[in-house]
Design a protein around this motif. Structure first.
Motif, short mmCIF file in Angstrom:
data_model
loop_
_atom_site.label_atom_id
_atom_site.label_comp_id
_atom_site.label_asym_id
_atom_site.label_seq_id
_atom_site.Cartn_x
_atom_site.Cartn_y
_atom_site.Cartn_z
N LEU A 96 0.91 22.54 3.57
CA LEU A 96 0.19 22.05 4.36
C LEU A 96 -1.40 23.59 4.26
O LEU A 96 -1.80 22.34 4.74
CB LEU A 96 0.77 22.65 5.23
CG LEU A 96 2.10 21.07 5.97
CD1 LEU A 96 2.48 21.52 7.02
CD2 LEU A 96 1.72 20.24 6.04
N GLY A 97 -1.11 24.35 4.70
CA GLY A 97 -2.18 24.89 4.75
C GLY A 97 -3.48 24.88 3.68
O GLY A 97 -4.79 24.57 3.41
N PHE A 98 -3.15 25.04 1.90
CA PHE A 98 -3.82 24.22 1.12
C PHE A 98 -4.00 23.68 0.78
O PHE A 98 -5.62 23.33 0.61
CB PHE A 98 -3.01 25.22 -0.61
CG PHE A 98 -2.58 26.63 -0.49
CD1 PHE A 98 -4.27 27.32 -0.76
CD2 PHE A 98 -2.04 27.28 -0.78
CE1 PHE A 98 -4.20 28.42 -1.05
CE2 PHE A 98 -1.98 28.49 -0.57
CZ PHE A 98 -3.08 29.37 -1.20
N THR A 99 -3.24 22.06 1.70
CA THR A 99 -3.43 20.92 1.13
C THR A 99 -4.67 20.42 2.61
O THR A 99 -6.08 20.01 1.93
CB THR A 99 -2.20 19.34 1.86
OG1 THR A 99 -1.29 20.41 1.35
CG2 THR A 99 -2.58 18.00 1.73
N ALA A 100 -4.72 21.13 3.56
CA ALA A 100 -5.69 20.83 4.15
C ALA A 100 -7.07 21.45 3.19
O ALA A 100 -8.22 21.22 4.34
CB ALA A 100 -5.18 21.93 5.52
N LEU A 101 -6.68 22.34 3.61
CA LEU A 101 -8.41 22.80 2.82
C LEU A 101 -9.17 22.45 1.82
O LEU A 101 -9.71 22.30 1.66
CB LEU A 101 -7.55 24.57 2.01
CG LEU A 101 -8.69 25.28 1.54
CD1 LEU A 101 -10.06 25.91 2.53
CD2 LEU A 101 -8.58 26.79 0.80
#
Lengths: 196, 569
Positions: free
Chosen positions: B434-439
């Motif tokens: 989720l962190g990288f997808t959001a970024l």
């Protein structure tokens, strides 16, 4: 830690020699001896020249040939190596279109082909394959083209139909996979028919 | 959906069940160092390896020493593979004259193959020399798979042993799996694949003149030997760009069936090994039953979605009877493409025989969910079992909370330390996904990636980080991932997905091994029956659902409704 390091280096080297060199090379030898045709890529020769591979689809555009499925493969643009250009059935760069089901580019492309080929055209004739090198079409897709091929070659439809039937492969063992026709083999047989 | 399609699915499931017990017994013998059929040939080789590497295979390692050996082996492996790729233009077996692999791509690829992910930001036949494929990528296919199995067996020992400091020896585990299991099966599988039509040669690419007189360059290579381990080790990295959709890499429906069986065989067998190790094979069957429930649900949804075809294409006057054929091969059709997609993402294989990017929104959501749930449905070789056992620990802990007593699983009390490490392992993957997808969904370098517009473009990004963090390696392939941004962030996600699970998992193994065996009493919750299976499936679905439903709603779910409304992007 140093102990683990030494073990890691030695183990990796041993494994690389065994699994990365000996195993594949031995398999090249065994495969070449046991199944030379398959190991060499199932190539098809005609008059001493390689015309393709039975497993790899190729582009057919002539009216007198059965056509395979559209292909989404590309090649480097000769004018600009950072860009790519469409190159159907490029067997040195397999690829699908990767267009999603709601993609406008997909629906526009299919519409163009469907309008050209007519209402009721089987779906495999207007969709690109996963590899871009699909050697097969469905029996329905072959049947769709019989009239055109017969007309272009001055053959009776029933003759072409008989050839299509002969080259239709059923499911393996009556169960596995889907019925299909190898387009290259069918077209080579057509050329053979014309010569007789 | 056709009767024939269901018959093929049933055949596959039946064959997996038939293989589970015999293969589980064989694995159990190998990992315990007992004598097997192959010992007369392989025991001297095995001993030679230990002697040269200075290893005492009988030395019991604590979880911490085991983890250190594993990490050092990964670091050395990374360095070797990275430099092999960087220098491939100077090395032999490069008939097509491939240039050196760029630094960011070489780094990403090395991490990818070491972590058993096999995410590929490159196309094999346009990037890799034969030497890189054989001595670099194939070798890590073997070793990362062997490491996965070794780790799973270490965790199983944690459950099986009582008041023990050690959980086994990393080197012995890794060598035994490679020599006695992976290599012999690969020898047989390679010959089988060649018979079916997969090439195995070192020739340069063939220049053909087609029937209509055009030039066609046909890529060649030692494909079959790499294909064998790619499937058996649930690695999934294709020799060719199109992976197992390429007719050279999967020529027939029979080669397709064997590839699918290869993906599941070892993972399923490990559940049986677990049962044997804890002295009750029913415990293994219960784990396999929970996996099967989730697997079959995925198959039904995916097959239904793909067999129905794309209504937007049907509306153009096209005969849609064969289903959604964009990105699929005629010889496999909708049923085998859907089945393969579910298998490859249930296990952490990632090989594909159809392009998942072109699946229907709900059809493509099934592979995504399989990975988001943590790839515990059979799972990667080893990784699936230890992932599912961590969920079992969590499920039994939740059950214990409900009735207010200390939970026990196969005779081991589950206490605070184990649950903390389990949660750490379970939470790291969502953080990376989720962190990288959001970024990537907000920065320009990330937004440059997707090929498709609208929600499908978001799905491509979400799929990439899910695949990386779950160590799967399949892709919504439209994403342009060979950029510094994606190569870098995906490599980090792959490392989180491997080590942030493995190390806490080994800590759990160590803690469990040190515990006494609690005798079963009338108050012990039985963990071999349907109630436990239901509890385990529930724990998996609740954790996965709570974490990822919002992200799925933004991608495949909204795309499905857009499709129904006829909206194009």
């Amino acid at each position: 830690m140093l102990r683990h390091f030494r073990a890691s280096v030695v183990m990796l080297l041993l494994m690389t020699v065994l699994l990365g060199i000996a195993y594949p090379l031995a398999m090249v030898g065994v495969a070449g001896a046991a199944f030379p045709g398959q190991a060499g890529g199932s190539l098809v020769e005609k008059d001493g020249k390689v015309v393709g591979s039975t497993l790899i689809g190729q582009s057919f555009t002539g009216e007198g040939y059965f056509h395979g499925r559209p292909s989404a493969t590309t090649d480097t643009d000769p004018a600009d190596s950072a860009k790519t250009v469409a190159a159907p059935y490029n067997a040195a760069n397999s690829a699908g279109s990767n267009l999603g089901p709601t993609s406008k580019a997909l629906i526009d492309r299919v519409k163009e082909d469907a309008d050209r080929l007519g209402k009721g055209v089987p779906v495999d004739l207007v969709t690109t394959s996963g590899s871009g090198l699909d050697p097969h079409v469905s029996p329905a897709a072959a049947a769709w083209q019989i009239a055109r091929v017969a007309r272009a070659r001055g053959l009776r439809e029933i003759e072409v139909q008989a050839l299509v039937n002969q080259y239709t492969e059923g499911r393996m063992y009556g169960l596995l996979g889907e019925p299909r026709i190898n387009v290259l083999q069918l077209n080579l047989a057509l050329d053979g028919l014309a010569k007789r | 959906m056709t009767l024939n399609g269901w018959a093929q699915i049933a055949l596959f499931c039946g064959l997996v069940l038939l293989l589970t017990r015999p293969l589980g017994g064989y694995l159990d013998n190998v990992m315990a160092g007992r004598r097997t059929l192959l010992s007369p040939v392989l025991r001297p080789v095995e001993r030679g390896f230990y002697r040269l590497a200075g290893i005492d295979p009988s030395e019991e390692q604590s979880w911490w020493v085991y983890a250190r050996a594993m990490v050092v082996f990964h670091i050395v492996g990374f360095a070797f593979l990275y430099f092999l790729l960087r220098l491939q233009d100077l090395l032999p077996l490069n008939p097509q004259g491939m240039s050196a692999v760029a630094p960011d791509l070489a780094g990403n690829t090395a991490v990818s193959f070491l972590t058993n992910t096999n995410w590929q930001s490159y196309g094999g036949e346009t990037t890799m020399s034969y030497l890189s494929q054989m001595a670099g990528l194939s070798v890590q296919n073997f070793l990362s798979a062997a490491t996965g199995i070794a780790l799973a067996v270490a965790l199983v020992r944690g459950f099986a042993r009582a008041e023990s400091k050690g959980i086994g020896n990393f080197w012995a585990d890794m060598v035994r799996v490679t020599l006695y299991v992976l290599l012999p099966f690969c020898l047989l599988l390679t010959v089988f694949y060649v018979w079916q039509g997969v090439p195995q040669n070192l020739s340069s690419y063939v220049e053909a003149t087609t029937v209509e007189g055009a030039k066609q360059t046909i890529a060649q290579g030692p494909v079959a030997s790499q294909l064998a381990i790619k499937m058996l080790g649930t690695n999934g990295g294709g020799f060719f760009n199109a992976n197992s959709a390429h007719p050279y890499e999967n020529p027939t429906a029979l080669s397709n069936l064997v590839q699918m069986l290869s993906i599941f065989a070892i993972g399923a067998a490990l559940t049986n090994l677990f049962g044997r190790a804890v002295g009750d094979e029913r415990q293994g069957w219960a784990i396999l039953a929970a996996m099967s429930v989730l697997f079959l649900a995925g198959v039904v949804v995916c097959y239904w979605a793909e067999a129905g075809g794309n209504p937007l294409i049907g509306a153009l006057g096209v005969d849609n009877a064969a289903g959604n054929m964009e990105g699929k091969e005629v010889r496999f059709g909708a049923p085998l493409s859907a089945l393969f997609a579910v298998i490859t993402t249930a296990a952490s294989c990632g090989a594909v025989n159809a392009m998942l990017d072109s699946f229907m929104p709900l059809g493509g959501m099934v592979p995504l969910i399989n990975m988001l749930l943590g790839e515990i449905i059979i799972g990667g070789v080893g990784a699936g079992l230890y992932g599912m056992l961590l969920f079992a620990v969590l499920a039994i802990f939740l059950a214990g909370l409900m009735v207010g007593r200390t939970p026990e699983y196969v005779g081991k009390k589950i206490e605070a330390r184990e649950v903390k490490f389990t949660m750490l392992a379970i939470l790291c993957v969502p953080l990376a996904v989720l962190g990288f997808t959001a970024l990537a969904s907000v920065v320009p370098a990330g937004l440059a990636g997707p090929a498709n517009a609208g929600p499908h473009g978001f799905s491509e990004i979400l799929y990439a980080y899910t695949s990386a963090a779950a160590n799967n390696g399949s892709a919504f392939g439209g994403l342009t991932a060979n950029t510094v941004f994606y190569n870098g962030t995906l490599a980090v996600a792959m490392m989180v997905g491997r080590f942030a699970i493995i190390i806490p998992m080994l800590a759990v193994a160590g803690a469990l091994a040190a515990k006494r065996k609690a005798a079963a009493s009338a108050g012990t919750f039985p963990t071999h029956g349907p109630l436990f299976v239901g509890l385990l499936v529930g724990a998996v679905l609740i954790v996965g659902g709570l974490t990822f439903l919002p992200a799925l709603a933004l991608g495949p779910i909204v795309e499905h409704f857009a499709l129904l409304a006829g909206t194009l992007f």
